[in-house]
Design a protein around this motif. Structure first.
Motif, PDB file in Angstrom:
ATOM      1  N   ALA A  31       5.142 -10.849  -4.646  1.00 48.91           N
ATOM      2  CA  ALA A  31       4.453  -9.693  -5.241  1.00 48.91           C
ATOM      3  C   ALA A  31       3.713 -10.061  -6.523  1.00 48.91           C
ATOM      4  CB  ALA A  31       5.470  -8.585  -5.514  1.00 48.91           C
ATOM      5  N   HIS A  32       3.427 -11.331  -6.718  1.00 44.66           N
ATOM      6  CA  HIS A  32       2.759 -11.767  -7.943  1.00 44.66           C
ATOM      7  C   HIS A  32       1.402 -11.109  -8.156  1.00 44.66           C
ATOM      8  CE1 HIS A  32       5.563 -15.072  -7.010  1.00 44.66           C
ATOM      9  NE2 HIS A  32       5.675 -15.173  -8.326  1.00 44.66           N
ATOM     10  N   ALA A  38       5.541  -0.339  -6.096  1.00 45.45           N
ATOM     11  CA  ALA A  38       6.740   0.492  -5.965  1.00 45.45           C
ATOM     12  C   ALA A  38       7.076   0.747  -4.497  1.00 45.45           C
ATOM     13  CB  ALA A  38       6.520   1.827  -6.674  1.00 45.45           C
ATOM     14  N   VAL A  39       8.332   1.106  -4.267  1.00 44.69           N
ATOM     15  CA  VAL A  39       8.794   1.473  -2.931  1.00 44.69           C
ATOM     16  C   VAL A  39       7.937   2.626  -2.414  1.00 44.69           C
ATOM     17  CG1 VAL A  39      10.721   2.490  -1.637  1.00 44.69           C
ATOM     18  CG2 VAL A  39      11.151   0.679  -3.317  1.00 44.69           C
ATOM     19  N   GLY A  40       7.522   2.513  -1.154  1.00 46.83           N
ATOM     20  CA  GLY A  40       6.710   3.540  -0.527  1.00 46.83           C
ATOM     21  C   GLY A  40       5.224   3.231  -0.552  1.00 46.83           C
ATOM     22  N   GLU A  41       4.799   2.323  -1.421  1.00 50.54           N
ATOM     23  CA  GLU A  41       3.388   1.942  -1.468  1.00 50.54           C
ATOM     24  C   GLU A  41       3.076   0.996  -0.305  1.00 50.54           C
ATOM     25  OE1 GLU A  41       1.312   1.714  -5.559  1.00 50.54           O
ATOM     26  OE2 GLU A  41       3.203   0.624  -5.775  1.00 50.54           O
ATOM     27  N   TYR A  42       1.794   0.928   0.036  1.00 48.86           N
ATOM     28  CA  TYR A  42       1.322  -0.008   1.054  1.00 48.86           C
ATOM     29  C   TYR A  42       0.590  -1.150   0.383  1.00 48.86           C
ATOM     30  CZ  TYR A  42       2.429   3.145   4.876  1.00 48.86           C
ATOM     31  OH  TYR A  42       3.103   3.931   5.776  1.00 48.86           O
ATOM     32  N   VAL A  43       0.766  -2.349   0.949  1.00 51.10           N
ATOM     33  CA  VAL A  43       0.083  -3.534   0.462  1.00 51.10           C
ATOM     34  C   VAL A  43      -0.526  -4.265   1.651  1.00 51.10           C
ATOM     35  CG1 VAL A  43       1.564  -3.858  -1.562  1.00 51.10           C
ATOM     36  CG2 VAL A  43       2.204  -4.926   0.617  1.00 51.10           C
ATOM     37  N   LEU A  44      -1.533  -5.085   1.373  1.00 45.49           N
ATOM     38  CA  LEU A  44      -2.034  -6.009   2.383  1.00 45.49           C
ATOM     39  C   LEU A  44      -1.203  -7.275   2.271  1.00 45.49           C
ATOM     40  CD1 LEU A  44      -5.928  -5.765   2.238  1.00 45.49           C
ATOM     41  CD2 LEU A  44      -4.407  -5.027   4.076  1.00 45.49           C
ATOM     42  N   LEU A  45      -0.650  -7.710   3.394  1.00 46.42           N
ATOM     43  CA  LEU A  45       0.225  -8.876   3.416  1.00 46.42           C
ATOM     44  C   LEU A  45      -0.481 -10.019   4.130  1.00 46.42           C
ATOM     45  CD1 LEU A  45       3.159  -9.557   2.592  1.00 46.42           C
ATOM     46  CD2 LEU A  45       3.792  -9.081   4.964  1.00 46.42           C
ATOM     47  N   ASN A  46      -0.548 -11.166   3.455  1.00 38.41           N
ATOM     48  CA  ASN A  46      -1.191 -12.343   4.025  1.00 38.41           C
ATOM     49  C   ASN A  46      -0.325 -13.560   3.739  1.00 38.41           C
ATOM     50  OD1 ASN A  46      -3.159 -13.987   5.223  1.00 38.41           O
ATOM     51  ND2 ASN A  46      -4.201 -14.301   3.278  1.00 38.41           N
ATOM     52  N   MET A  49       2.500 -13.050   1.289  1.00 42.50           N
ATOM     53  CA  MET A  49       2.151 -12.639  -0.059  1.00 42.50           C
ATOM     54  C   MET A  49       1.413 -11.303  -0.021  1.00 42.50           C
ATOM     55  SD  MET A  49       2.084 -13.387  -3.349  1.00 42.50           S
ATOM     56  CE  MET A  49       2.507 -15.101  -3.405  1.00 42.50           C
ATOM     57  N   ALA A  50       1.873 -10.356  -0.826  1.00 45.68           N
ATOM     58  CA  ALA A  50       1.146  -9.101  -0.981  1.00 45.68           C
ATOM     59  C   ALA A  50      -0.071  -9.400  -1.852  1.00 45.68           C
ATOM     60  CB  ALA A  50       2.024  -8.046  -1.631  1.00 45.68           C
ATOM     61  N   VAL A  51      -1.269  -9.162  -1.304  1.00 40.15           N
ATOM     62  CA  VAL A  51      -2.478  -9.562  -2.019  1.00 40.15           C
ATOM     63  C   VAL A  51      -3.255  -8.386  -2.608  1.00 40.15           C
ATOM     64  CG1 VAL A  51      -2.742 -11.727  -0.772  1.00 40.15           C
ATOM     65  CG2 VAL A  51      -3.831  -9.660   0.112  1.00 40.15           C
ATOM     66  N   GLN A  52      -2.932  -7.170  -2.163  1.00 38.52           N
ATOM     67  CA  GLN A  52      -3.669  -5.997  -2.647  1.00 38.52           C
ATOM     68  C   GLN A  52      -2.906  -4.733  -2.282  1.00 38.52           C
ATOM     69  OE1 GLN A  52      -7.744  -5.927  -1.273  1.00 38.52           O
ATOM     70  NE2 GLN A  52      -7.808  -3.708  -1.339  1.00 38.52           N
TER      71      GLN A  52
END
Length: 80
Positions: A31-32, A38-46, A49-52
Motif C-alpha cells: 500500500a505504499h 481505508a477498509v471499504g475503499e477500492y484500489v487498482l491492484l497490479n 501492489m495497490a497503485v491507485q
C-alpha cells in the motif's frame, strides 16, 4: 502488458500493507502508493501492489467490463 484490476480493501495491516478482496479471494498487497487507504475503499491492484484509489462506481464499471470481455472471449453470454 500489465493490467491493474480493482480490488476492495478488507483490512489494513499497517501503513504499507493491506488485505484486499479480488475475484472472491483475499490477498495481501503493498500500500505504499496509496497512503491512508481505508477498509471499504477500492484500489487498482497490479502485481501485488495497490497503485491507485478508485471510487466504488468506477471500480464496479471496470469489473463489469472485464466480465464482459471474459464472456466474449470464452464465447459465453454477456454479463450485465
Amino acid at each position: 502488458m500489465c493490467v491493474a484490476l480493482p480490488a476492495r480493501v478488507v483490512r489494513v495491516l499497517d501503513r504499507s500493507r493491506i488485505v484486499v478482496e479480488q475475484h472472491g479471494r483475499t490477498v495481501e498487497a503493498g500500500a505504499h502508493l496509496v497512503p491512508g487507504v481505508a477498509v471499504g475503499e477500492y484500489v487498482l491492484l497490479n502485481l501485488g501492489m495497490a497503485v491507485q484509489r478508485l471510487g466504488e462506481e468506477e471500480a464496479r464499471e471496470v469489473l463489469q467490463l472485464w466480465q464482459q470481455i471474459g464472456a466474449a472471449l470464452s464465447g459465453g453470454a454477456e454479463t450485465r
